[in-house]
Design a protein around this motif. Structure first.
Motif, PDB file in Angstrom:
ATOM      1  N   HIS B 143      -6.409  -0.389   3.748  1.00 24.41           N
ATOM      2  CA  HIS B 143      -4.982  -0.699   3.858  1.00 24.41           C
ATOM      3  C   HIS B 143      -4.501  -0.868   5.294  1.00 24.41           C
ATOM      4  O   HIS B 143      -3.614  -1.661   5.565  1.00 24.41           O
ATOM      5  CB  HIS B 143      -4.139   0.336   3.096  1.00 24.41           C
ATOM      6  CG  HIS B 143      -3.957   1.619   3.837  1.00 24.41           C
ATOM      7  ND1 HIS B 143      -4.919   2.598   3.870  1.00 24.41           N
ATOM      8  CD2 HIS B 143      -2.940   2.085   4.603  1.00 24.41           C
ATOM      9  CE1 HIS B 143      -4.489   3.613   4.609  1.00 24.41           C
ATOM     10  NE2 HIS B 143      -3.284   3.326   5.066  1.00 24.41           N
ATOM     11  N   ASP B 144      -5.088  -0.138   6.236  1.00 24.07           N
ATOM     12  CA  ASP B 144      -4.625  -0.221   7.627  1.00 24.07           C
ATOM     13  C   ASP B 144      -5.566  -0.999   8.540  1.00 24.07           C
ATOM     14  O   ASP B 144      -5.479  -0.884   9.765  1.00 24.07           O
ATOM     15  CB  ASP B 144      -4.426   1.191   8.205  1.00 24.07           C
ATOM     16  CG  ASP B 144      -3.039   1.742   7.921  1.00 24.07           C
ATOM     17  OD1 ASP B 144      -2.121   0.949   7.628  1.00 24.07           O
ATOM     18  OD2 ASP B 144      -2.860   2.977   8.006  1.00 24.07           O
ATOM     19  N   LYS B 147      -4.407  -2.674  11.731  1.00 30.35           N
ATOM     20  CA  LYS B 147      -4.069  -1.937  12.954  1.00 30.35           C
ATOM     21  C   LYS B 147      -5.087  -2.187  14.065  1.00 30.35           C
ATOM     22  O   LYS B 147      -4.768  -2.100  15.241  1.00 30.35           O
ATOM     23  CB  LYS B 147      -3.997  -0.430  12.660  1.00 30.35           C
ATOM     24  CG  LYS B 147      -2.715  -0.021  11.948  1.00 30.35           C
ATOM     25  CD  LYS B 147      -2.587   1.486  11.834  1.00 30.35           C
ATOM     26  CE  LYS B 147      -1.249   1.847  11.196  1.00 30.35           C
ATOM     27  NZ  LYS B 147      -1.127   3.300  10.927  1.00 30.35           N
ATOM     28  N   HIS B 183       1.039  -4.925  10.711  1.00 34.27           N
ATOM     29  CA  HIS B 183      -0.375  -4.604  10.485  1.00 34.27           C
ATOM     30  C   HIS B 183      -0.773  -4.795   9.014  1.00 34.27           C
ATOM     31  O   HIS B 183      -1.939  -5.053   8.719  1.00 34.27           O
ATOM     32  CB  HIS B 183      -0.712  -3.186  10.972  1.00 34.27           C
ATOM     33  CG  HIS B 183      -0.149  -2.085  10.122  1.00 34.27           C
ATOM     34  ND1 HIS B 183       1.104  -1.562  10.322  1.00 34.27           N
ATOM     35  CD2 HIS B 183      -0.660  -1.425   9.054  1.00 34.27           C
ATOM     36  CE1 HIS B 183       1.326  -0.615   9.423  1.00 34.27           C
ATOM     37  NE2 HIS B 183       0.269  -0.510   8.630  1.00 34.27           N
ATOM     38  N   HIS B 207       1.562  -2.506   1.258  1.00 31.47           N
ATOM     39  CA  HIS B 207       1.448  -1.049   1.164  1.00 31.47           C
ATOM     40  C   HIS B 207       2.629  -0.295   1.764  1.00 31.47           C
ATOM     41  O   HIS B 207       2.866   0.852   1.416  1.00 31.47           O
ATOM     42  CB  HIS B 207       0.099  -0.533   1.699  1.00 31.47           C
ATOM     43  CG  HIS B 207      -0.057  -0.487   3.194  1.00 31.47           C
ATOM     44  ND1 HIS B 207      -0.584  -1.517   3.929  1.00 31.47           N
ATOM     45  CD2 HIS B 207       0.232   0.482   4.089  1.00 31.47           C
ATOM     46  CE1 HIS B 207      -0.624  -1.179   5.214  1.00 31.47           C
ATOM     47  NE2 HIS B 207      -0.131   0.040   5.338  1.00 31.47           N
ATOM     48  N   HIS B 208       3.374  -0.936   2.655  1.00 30.26           N
ATOM     49  CA  HIS B 208       4.573  -0.264   3.178  1.00 30.26           C
ATOM     50  C   HIS B 208       5.854  -0.702   2.487  1.00 30.26           C
ATOM     51  O   HIS B 208       6.869  -0.038   2.597  1.00 30.26           O
ATOM     52  CB  HIS B 208       4.726  -0.514   4.683  1.00 30.26           C
ATOM     53  CG  HIS B 208       3.773   0.290   5.498  1.00 30.26           C
ATOM     54  ND1 HIS B 208       3.845   1.656   5.580  1.00 30.26           N
ATOM     55  CD2 HIS B 208       2.703  -0.076   6.246  1.00 30.26           C
ATOM     56  CE1 HIS B 208       2.860   2.099   6.356  1.00 30.26           C
ATOM     57  NE2 HIS B 208       2.157   1.064   6.759  1.00 30.26           N
ATOM     58  N   ASN B 227      -0.571   6.823   1.073  1.00 27.87           N
ATOM     59  CA  ASN B 227      -0.505   6.629   2.522  1.00 27.87           C
ATOM     60  C   ASN B 227       0.524   7.552   3.161  1.00 27.87           C
ATOM     61  O   ASN B 227       0.231   8.260   4.116  1.00 27.87           O
ATOM     62  CB  ASN B 227      -0.178   5.165   2.832  1.00 27.87           C
ATOM     63  CG  ASN B 227      -0.004   4.929   4.317  1.00 27.87           C
ATOM     64  OD1 ASN B 227      -0.854   5.309   5.113  1.00 27.87           O
ATOM     65  ND2 ASN B 227       1.122   4.340   4.699  1.00 27.87           N
TER      66      ASN B 227
HETATM   67 FE   LIG Z   1       0.007   1.093   7.219  1.00 30.45          FE
END
Ligand SMILES: [Fe+2]
Ligand SMILES: [Fe+2]
Lengths: 156, 282
Positions: B143-144, B147, B183, B207-208, B227
Protein backbone atom coordinates in the motif's frame (compact mmCIF):
# COMPACT_ATOMS: atom_id res chain seq x y z
CA UNK A 1 24.07 4.27 28.80
CA UNK A 2 21.18 4.75 26.40
CA UNK A 3 18.36 2.22 26.61
CA UNK A 4 15.56 2.07 24.08
CA UNK A 5 12.12 1.14 25.32
CA UNK A 6 10.07 -0.53 22.58
CA UNK A 7 6.29 -0.51 22.20
CA UNK A 8 4.74 -2.60 24.95
CA UNK A 9 7.80 -2.48 27.17
CA UNK A 10 9.13 -0.84 30.33
CA UNK A 11 12.61 -0.18 31.65
CA UNK A 12 14.07 1.30 34.79
CA UNK A 13 17.46 2.96 34.89
CA UNK A 14 19.91 4.76 37.16
CA UNK A 15 22.02 7.88 37.17
CA UNK A 16 24.10 8.08 34.01
CA UNK A 17 21.48 6.34 31.89
CA UNK A 18 19.15 7.74 29.27
CA UNK A 19 15.85 6.09 28.49
CA UNK A 20 14.51 6.65 24.99
CA UNK A 21 11.27 5.67 23.35
CA UNK A 22 10.19 6.35 19.77
CA UNK A 23 7.01 6.63 17.76
CA UNK A 24 4.46 7.36 20.45
CA UNK A 25 1.30 7.66 18.40
CA UNK A 26 -1.78 6.64 20.37
CA UNK A 27 0.42 4.86 22.89
CA UNK A 28 1.15 6.23 26.33
CA UNK A 29 4.68 7.09 27.39
CA UNK A 30 4.91 7.39 31.17
CA UNK A 31 8.04 8.64 32.90
CA UNK A 32 8.54 8.24 36.65
CA UNK A 33 11.52 9.74 38.47
CA UNK A 34 12.90 9.79 41.98
CA UNK A 35 15.25 12.81 42.12
CA UNK A 36 16.76 11.93 45.50
CA UNK A 37 18.24 8.59 44.54
CA UNK A 38 18.28 9.41 40.81
CA UNK A 39 16.40 6.45 39.44
CA UNK A 40 13.65 6.46 36.86
CA UNK A 41 11.51 4.30 34.66
CA UNK A 42 9.72 4.59 31.35
CA UNK A 43 6.67 2.66 30.17
CA UNK A 44 5.48 2.56 26.55
CA UNK A 45 1.95 1.08 26.75
CA UNK A 46 -0.20 0.49 23.71
CA UNK A 47 -3.78 -0.11 24.82
CA UNK A 48 -5.95 1.06 27.73
CA UNK A 49 -7.34 -2.09 29.34
CA UNK A 50 -5.97 -5.61 29.62
CA UNK A 51 -9.41 -7.20 29.61
CA UNK A 52 -9.32 -7.01 25.83
CA UNK A 53 -6.69 -9.77 25.81
CA UNK A 54 -6.00 -11.14 29.33
CA UNK A 55 -3.67 -13.82 28.02
CA UNK A 56 -1.43 -11.20 26.39
CA UNK A 57 -1.52 -9.12 29.56
CA UNK A 58 -0.25 -12.08 31.53
CA UNK A 59 2.66 -12.56 29.14
CA UNK A 60 3.32 -8.86 28.84
CA UNK A 61 1.66 -6.46 31.29
CA UNK A 62 3.43 -3.48 29.68
CA UNK A 63 1.20 -3.67 26.65
CA UNK A 64 -1.70 -2.21 28.63
CA UNK A 65 -2.03 0.97 30.68
CA UNK A 66 -4.00 -0.62 33.52
CA UNK A 67 -1.42 -3.37 34.06
CA UNK A 68 1.73 -1.54 32.90
CA UNK A 69 1.47 1.53 35.12
CA UNK A 70 1.33 -0.42 38.42
CA UNK A 71 4.28 -2.53 37.20
CA UNK A 72 6.29 0.60 36.49
CA UNK A 73 5.68 1.97 40.00
CA UNK A 74 6.49 -1.41 41.55
CA UNK A 75 9.76 -1.54 39.64
CA UNK A 76 10.68 1.94 40.85
CA UNK A 77 9.89 1.02 44.46
CA UNK A 78 11.95 -2.14 44.08
CA UNK A 79 15.09 -0.11 43.37
CA UNK A 80 14.50 2.27 46.27
CA UNK A 81 12.13 4.89 44.88
CA UNK A 82 9.76 6.53 47.36
CA UNK A 83 6.23 7.40 46.39
CA UNK A 84 6.29 10.84 48.05
CA UNK A 85 9.29 11.92 45.97
CA UNK A 86 8.20 10.64 42.56
CA UNK A 87 7.86 13.00 39.62
CA UNK A 88 5.50 11.65 36.99
CA UNK A 89 5.21 12.87 33.40
CA UNK A 90 3.16 11.64 30.45
CA UNK A 91 3.49 11.87 26.66
CA UNK A 92 1.71 10.45 23.64
CA UNK A 93 -1.97 9.43 23.59
CA UNK A 94 -2.48 10.92 20.14
CA UNK A 95 -5.53 10.59 17.90
CA UNK A 96 -5.79 10.61 14.11
CA UNK A 97 -7.58 13.45 12.31
CA UNK A 98 -11.35 13.50 12.02
CA UNK A 99 -13.97 12.48 14.51
CA UNK A 100 -13.97 8.74 14.29
CA UNK A 101 -15.23 7.51 17.66
CA UNK A 102 -13.70 4.09 17.22
CA UNK A 103 -10.16 5.39 16.80
CA UNK A 104 -9.91 7.23 20.12
CA UNK A 105 -7.55 4.68 21.66
CA UNK A 106 -5.11 7.43 22.62
CA UNK A 107 -7.75 9.33 24.56
CA UNK A 108 -8.80 6.13 26.28
CA UNK A 109 -5.18 5.42 27.23
CA UNK A 110 -5.01 8.87 28.83
CA UNK A 111 -8.31 8.45 30.69
CA UNK A 112 -7.28 5.11 32.16
CA UNK A 113 -3.96 6.61 33.26
CA UNK A 114 -5.63 9.59 34.95
CA UNK A 115 -8.06 7.35 36.82
CA UNK A 116 -5.25 5.11 38.03
CA UNK A 117 -3.13 8.01 39.20
CA UNK A 118 -6.08 9.71 40.87
CA UNK A 119 -7.02 6.56 42.77
CA UNK A 120 -3.48 6.31 44.04
CA UNK A 121 -3.06 9.98 44.85
CA UNK A 122 -0.35 10.59 42.31
CA UNK A 123 -0.23 13.82 40.33
CA UNK A 124 1.08 14.33 36.82
CA UNK A 125 3.78 16.99 36.98
CA UNK A 126 3.50 17.71 33.28
CA UNK A 127 2.30 16.19 30.06
CA UNK A 128 2.45 16.48 26.29
CA UNK A 129 -0.51 14.46 25.09
CA UNK A 130 -3.12 14.35 22.33
CA UNK A 131 -3.09 15.68 18.80
CA UNK A 132 -1.66 13.96 15.75
CA UNK A 133 2.06 14.13 16.56
CA UNK A 134 4.29 11.08 16.68
CA UNK A 135 6.51 11.73 19.68
CA UNK A 136 9.95 10.62 20.76
CA UNK A 137 10.93 10.86 24.45
CA UNK A 138 14.46 11.27 25.84
CA UNK A 139 14.53 10.79 29.59
CA UNK A 140 17.83 11.70 31.26
CA UNK A 141 18.01 9.77 34.53
CA UNK A 142 20.87 11.88 35.93
CA UNK A 143 18.83 15.09 35.86
CA UNK A 144 15.29 13.81 35.48
CA UNK A 145 14.92 15.97 32.40
CA UNK A 146 12.38 14.74 29.86
CA UNK A 147 12.65 15.99 26.29
CA UNK A 148 9.80 15.31 23.90
CA UNK A 149 10.52 15.76 20.23
CA UNK A 150 8.24 15.65 17.24
CA UNK A 151 9.52 17.67 14.34
CA UNK A 152 10.77 20.20 16.86
CA UNK A 153 11.92 19.78 20.46
CA UNK A 154 10.26 20.71 23.67
CA UNK A 155 11.05 20.20 27.35
CA UNK A 156 8.45 18.75 29.69
CA UNK B 1 4.94 22.02 -9.39
CA UNK B 2 4.71 20.76 -12.98
CA UNK B 3 8.46 20.18 -13.14
CA UNK B 4 8.35 17.98 -10.05
CA UNK B 5 5.44 16.13 -11.55
CA UNK B 6 7.37 15.32 -14.72
CA UNK B 7 10.34 14.12 -12.70
CA UNK B 8 8.13 11.99 -10.47
CA UNK B 9 6.56 10.31 -13.50
CA UNK B 10 10.00 9.60 -14.96
CA UNK B 11 10.98 7.97 -11.70
CA UNK B 12 7.86 5.86 -11.69
CA UNK B 13 8.70 4.62 -15.16
CA UNK B 14 12.25 3.70 -14.22
CA UNK B 15 11.23 2.09 -10.92
CA UNK B 16 12.80 -1.36 -10.48
CA UNK B 17 10.80 -4.37 -11.49
CA UNK B 18 10.83 -7.54 -9.50
CA UNK B 19 13.58 -10.09 -9.90
CA UNK B 20 13.35 -12.61 -12.73
CA UNK B 21 12.88 -15.56 -10.39
CA UNK B 22 9.99 -13.89 -8.60
CA UNK B 23 8.17 -12.92 -11.77
CA UNK B 24 8.63 -16.41 -13.14
CA UNK B 25 7.41 -18.04 -9.94
CA UNK B 26 4.39 -15.79 -9.60
CA UNK B 27 3.22 -16.55 -13.13
CA UNK B 28 3.85 -20.26 -12.58
CA UNK B 29 1.73 -20.28 -9.45
CA UNK B 30 -1.08 -18.51 -11.32
CA UNK B 31 -1.00 -21.28 -13.90
CA UNK B 32 -3.24 -24.14 -12.75
CA UNK B 33 -1.12 -26.64 -14.68
CA UNK B 34 2.05 -25.98 -12.71
CA UNK B 35 2.96 -28.70 -10.28
CA UNK B 36 4.85 -28.26 -7.06
CA UNK B 37 7.95 -30.00 -8.38
CA UNK B 38 8.40 -27.29 -11.00
CA UNK B 39 8.16 -24.56 -8.40
CA UNK B 40 10.75 -26.33 -6.27
CA UNK B 41 13.01 -26.57 -9.27
CA UNK B 42 12.95 -22.82 -9.89
CA UNK B 43 13.45 -22.04 -6.23
CA UNK B 44 16.44 -24.36 -6.03
CA UNK B 45 18.26 -21.93 -8.30
CA UNK B 46 17.64 -19.08 -5.87
CA UNK B 47 18.85 -20.18 -2.42
CA UNK B 48 18.51 -16.65 -1.01
CA UNK B 49 14.83 -16.48 -1.86
CA UNK B 50 14.29 -20.03 -0.61
CA UNK B 51 15.93 -19.22 2.73
CA UNK B 52 13.76 -16.13 3.10
CA UNK B 53 10.58 -18.03 2.32
CA UNK B 54 11.41 -20.69 4.89
CA UNK B 55 12.21 -18.08 7.54
CA UNK B 56 8.88 -16.39 7.00
CA UNK B 57 7.05 -19.72 6.86
CA UNK B 58 8.33 -20.48 10.35
CA UNK B 59 7.21 -17.17 11.85
CA UNK B 60 4.85 -17.27 14.80
CA UNK B 61 2.17 -15.61 12.67
CA UNK B 62 1.48 -18.80 10.73
CA UNK B 63 1.58 -20.84 13.91
CA UNK B 64 2.79 -24.05 12.28
CA UNK B 65 3.19 -26.97 14.68
CA UNK B 66 6.69 -27.87 13.51
CA UNK B 67 9.72 -26.21 11.95
CA UNK B 68 9.51 -26.30 8.18
CA UNK B 69 12.75 -27.12 6.39
CA UNK B 70 11.75 -27.49 2.75
CA UNK B 71 9.77 -25.64 0.13
CA UNK B 72 7.64 -28.71 -0.46
CA UNK B 73 6.66 -28.87 3.19
CA UNK B 74 5.93 -25.13 3.20
CA UNK B 75 3.57 -25.54 0.25
CA UNK B 76 1.83 -28.50 1.86
CA UNK B 77 1.29 -26.67 5.15
CA UNK B 78 0.62 -23.13 3.93
CA UNK B 79 -0.71 -23.60 0.42
CA UNK B 80 0.30 -21.94 -2.82
CA UNK B 81 -1.50 -18.66 -2.08
CA UNK B 82 0.66 -18.10 0.99
CA UNK B 83 3.75 -19.14 -0.90
CA UNK B 84 2.98 -16.45 -3.49
CA UNK B 85 2.63 -13.86 -0.76
CA UNK B 86 5.91 -14.85 0.82
CA UNK B 87 7.78 -14.77 -2.49
CA UNK B 88 6.40 -11.32 -3.06
CA UNK B 89 7.22 -10.20 0.47
CA UNK B 90 10.81 -11.36 -0.02
CA UNK B 91 11.16 -9.35 -3.22
CA UNK B 92 9.41 -6.30 -1.88
CA UNK B 93 11.71 -6.37 1.12
CA UNK B 94 14.67 -5.63 -1.13
CA UNK B 95 12.88 -2.55 -2.48
CA UNK B 96 11.37 -1.06 0.67
CA UNK B 97 13.82 -2.07 3.39
CA UNK B 98 15.59 1.28 3.39
CA UNK B 99 15.27 4.72 4.93
CA UNK B 100 12.52 6.85 3.41
CA UNK B 101 13.20 10.59 3.39
CA UNK B 102 10.36 13.07 3.70
CA UNK B 103 8.33 10.73 5.85
CA UNK B 104 11.47 10.27 7.95
CA UNK B 105 11.25 6.51 8.22
CA UNK B 106 14.42 4.89 9.50
CA UNK B 107 15.82 1.85 7.68
CA UNK B 108 13.43 -1.09 7.91
CA UNK B 109 10.49 0.95 9.18
CA UNK B 110 8.54 0.93 5.92
CA UNK B 111 9.09 -2.82 5.67
CA UNK B 112 7.89 -3.31 9.24
CA UNK B 113 4.91 -1.08 8.56
CA UNK B 114 3.99 -2.95 5.39
CA UNK B 115 4.13 -6.35 7.08
CA UNK B 116 2.20 -4.94 10.05
CA UNK B 117 -0.61 -3.66 7.85
CA UNK B 118 -0.78 -7.06 6.09
CA UNK B 119 -1.03 -8.90 9.38
CA UNK B 120 -3.45 -6.43 10.97
CA UNK B 121 -5.63 -6.46 7.84
CA UNK B 122 -5.88 -10.25 7.81
CA UNK B 123 -6.62 -10.24 11.52
CA UNK B 124 -9.35 -7.61 11.04
CA UNK B 125 -10.93 -9.80 8.37
CA UNK B 126 -11.10 -12.64 10.88
CA UNK B 127 -12.20 -10.48 13.78
CA UNK B 128 -14.98 -8.81 11.78
CA UNK B 129 -15.95 -12.15 10.25
CA UNK B 130 -15.66 -10.77 6.74
CA UNK B 131 -15.43 -13.07 3.74
CA UNK B 132 -11.92 -14.36 3.15
CA UNK B 133 -9.87 -12.22 0.77
CA UNK B 134 -6.65 -13.85 -0.40
CA UNK B 135 -5.44 -10.60 -2.02
CA UNK B 136 -5.49 -8.62 1.19
CA UNK B 137 -2.02 -9.62 2.34
CA UNK B 138 -0.48 -8.42 -0.89
CA UNK B 139 -2.59 -5.26 -1.17
CA UNK B 140 -1.62 -4.28 2.36
CA UNK B 141 2.01 -5.20 1.84
CA UNK B 142 2.28 -2.84 -1.12
CA UNK B 143 0.00 0.00 0.00
CA UNK B 144 2.82 2.47 0.71
CA UNK B 145 5.17 1.45 -2.09
CA UNK B 146 4.74 4.93 -3.60
CA UNK B 147 6.55 6.47 -0.61
CA UNK B 148 9.81 5.11 -2.02
CA UNK B 149 9.45 7.34 -5.07
CA UNK B 150 7.70 10.28 -3.47
CA UNK B 151 9.82 10.53 -0.30
CA UNK B 152 12.55 12.65 -1.85
CA UNK B 153 10.02 15.10 -3.28
CA UNK B 154 8.12 15.27 -0.01
CA UNK B 155 11.41 16.10 1.68
CA UNK B 156 12.12 18.97 -0.73
CA UNK B 157 8.64 20.42 -0.32
CA UNK B 158 8.21 19.59 3.34
CA UNK B 159 7.58 23.14 4.47
CA UNK B 160 4.93 23.73 1.82
CA UNK B 161 3.24 20.40 2.61
CA UNK B 162 3.36 21.03 6.36
CA UNK B 163 1.78 24.45 5.84
CA UNK B 164 -1.15 22.87 4.01
CA UNK B 165 -1.96 20.28 6.65
CA UNK B 166 -4.60 21.19 9.23
CA UNK B 167 -7.54 19.77 11.15
CA UNK B 168 -9.27 19.33 7.81
CA UNK B 169 -6.38 18.56 5.50
CA UNK B 170 -4.59 15.24 5.92
CA UNK B 171 -0.96 14.73 4.98
CA UNK B 172 -1.84 12.82 1.84
CA UNK B 173 -4.17 15.60 0.70
CA UNK B 174 -1.39 18.09 1.30
CA UNK B 175 0.97 15.95 -0.80
CA UNK B 176 -1.51 16.17 -3.62
CA UNK B 177 -1.96 19.95 -3.26
CA UNK B 178 1.76 20.62 -3.39
CA UNK B 179 3.12 17.86 -5.64
CA UNK B 180 0.09 17.25 -7.85
CA UNK B 181 0.09 13.59 -6.84
CA UNK B 182 0.37 11.51 -3.69
CA UNK B 183 2.12 8.33 -2.56
CA UNK B 184 -1.07 6.26 -2.93
CA UNK B 185 -1.44 7.21 -6.60
CA UNK B 186 2.26 6.65 -7.27
CA UNK B 187 2.03 3.21 -5.68
CA UNK B 188 -0.93 2.37 -7.90
CA UNK B 189 1.03 3.46 -10.98
CA UNK B 190 4.00 1.27 -10.12
CA UNK B 191 1.76 -1.73 -9.53
CA UNK B 192 -0.04 -1.11 -12.82
CA UNK B 193 3.31 -1.20 -14.57
CA UNK B 194 4.07 -4.45 -12.73
CA UNK B 195 0.78 -5.80 -14.19
CA UNK B 196 -0.84 -6.39 -10.82
CA UNK B 197 -4.56 -7.25 -10.68
CA UNK B 198 -6.73 -4.15 -10.66
CA UNK B 199 -8.35 -4.83 -7.29
CA UNK B 200 -4.93 -4.64 -5.64
CA UNK B 201 -4.02 -1.53 -7.63
CA UNK B 202 -7.25 0.19 -6.54
CA UNK B 203 -6.77 -0.82 -2.89
CA UNK B 204 -3.37 0.87 -2.98
CA UNK B 205 -4.70 3.93 -4.82
CA UNK B 206 -7.56 4.55 -2.38
CA UNK B 207 -6.04 3.38 0.88
CA UNK B 208 -6.25 6.86 2.39
CA UNK B 209 -9.47 8.03 0.73
CA UNK B 210 -11.82 5.08 0.38
CA UNK B 211 -14.85 7.39 0.39
CA UNK B 212 -13.77 9.15 -2.78
CA UNK B 213 -13.80 6.02 -4.90
CA UNK B 214 -17.18 5.36 -6.50
CA UNK B 215 -16.80 1.63 -5.95
CA UNK B 216 -16.73 0.38 -2.38
CA UNK B 217 -14.75 -2.77 -1.73
CA UNK B 218 -14.06 -4.51 1.55
CA UNK B 219 -10.48 -4.94 0.39
CA UNK B 220 -9.93 -1.18 0.28
CA UNK B 221 -11.85 -0.66 3.52
CA UNK B 222 -9.78 -3.12 5.50
CA UNK B 223 -6.41 -1.91 4.19
CA UNK B 224 -7.52 1.62 5.04
CA UNK B 225 -8.40 0.76 8.64
CA UNK B 226 -5.42 -1.51 9.25
CA UNK B 227 -3.08 1.23 8.03
CA UNK B 228 -4.35 3.82 10.50
CA UNK B 229 -4.28 1.29 13.32
CA UNK B 230 -0.63 0.40 12.65
CA UNK B 231 0.34 4.08 12.60
CA UNK B 232 -1.43 4.59 15.91
CA UNK B 233 0.53 1.83 17.58
CA UNK B 234 3.72 3.37 16.27
CA UNK B 235 4.66 0.92 13.52
CA UNK B 236 5.96 2.96 10.61
CA UNK B 237 4.59 6.24 11.84
CA UNK B 238 6.64 8.97 10.20
CA UNK B 239 7.16 12.62 10.90
CA UNK B 240 3.63 13.34 9.67
CA UNK B 241 2.34 11.41 12.66
CA UNK B 242 -1.38 10.67 12.68
CA UNK B 243 -2.34 13.30 10.11
CA UNK B 244 -4.68 10.84 8.43
CA UNK B 245 -8.44 10.41 8.64
CA UNK B 246 -9.94 7.00 9.44
CA UNK B 247 -13.20 7.08 7.49
CA UNK B 248 -16.36 6.97 9.64
CA UNK B 249 -18.23 5.63 6.63
CA UNK B 250 -15.93 2.62 6.37
CA UNK B 251 -16.13 2.08 10.12
CA UNK B 252 -19.91 1.99 9.91
CA UNK B 253 -19.99 -0.19 6.81
CA UNK B 254 -17.85 -2.87 8.44
CA UNK B 255 -19.44 -2.57 11.87
CA UNK B 256 -16.05 -1.82 13.37
CA UNK B 257 -15.83 -1.15 17.11
CA UNK B 258 -12.93 -0.03 19.28
CA UNK B 259 -12.71 -3.52 20.76
CA UNK B 260 -12.02 -5.00 17.32
CA UNK B 261 -9.18 -2.55 16.83
CA UNK B 262 -7.75 -3.21 20.27
CA UNK B 263 -7.88 -6.98 20.00
CA UNK B 264 -6.17 -6.85 16.63
CA UNK B 265 -3.55 -4.40 17.90
CA UNK B 266 -2.77 -6.61 20.88
CA UNK B 267 -2.02 -9.54 18.57
CA UNK B 268 -0.39 -7.71 15.69
CA UNK B 269 2.59 -6.28 17.55
CA UNK B 270 4.23 -9.57 18.50
CA UNK B 271 3.48 -11.25 15.19
CA UNK B 272 5.13 -8.36 13.40
CA UNK B 273 8.15 -8.39 15.67
CA UNK B 274 8.65 -12.09 15.11
CA UNK B 275 8.08 -11.85 11.36
CA UNK B 276 10.51 -9.00 10.79
CA UNK B 277 13.16 -10.25 13.24
CA UNK B 278 13.33 -13.55 11.39
CA UNK B 279 13.90 -11.76 8.18
CA UNK B 280 16.65 -9.59 9.60
CA UNK B 281 18.62 -12.57 10.92
CA UNK B 282 20.61 -13.77 7.96
FE1 LIG C 1 -0.18 5.54 2.94
FE1 LIG D 1 0.76 3.10 5.47
Amino acid sequence: MKHVVLVGDMKVARKGDILVTHALGSCLGLMVYDPVIQVGGLLHAMLPLSKINPKKAEENPYMFVNTGVPELFKAIYAIGGEKSRLIVKAAGCGTPLGNNEMFRIGERNYTVLKKLLWKNNVLLKSEDVGGTASRTVHFDISSGQVIVSTSGMREL
Amino acid sequence: MPLDHIKIMQEVRSFPTMTGTATKLLSMIDDPNTDVAKIEEVLRLDPGLTANILKLTNSAYFGLPCTVGSVRQAIVLLGLKRLTQLILASCVNAIIDKPVPGYDLSPGELWRHSIAVSIAAEDLVRELRLPEMPEIFTAALLHDLGKIVLGGYVKDELQAIDDKTSEDVSFVQAERMVLGTDHAEIGAMILTSWSFPSEIVEAVRWHHMPDEYEKKTILIDVVHLANVLCLMIGIGVGREGLLYVPSPEVTRRLGLKTTHLEVVASRTLEWVNDFTERFGSN
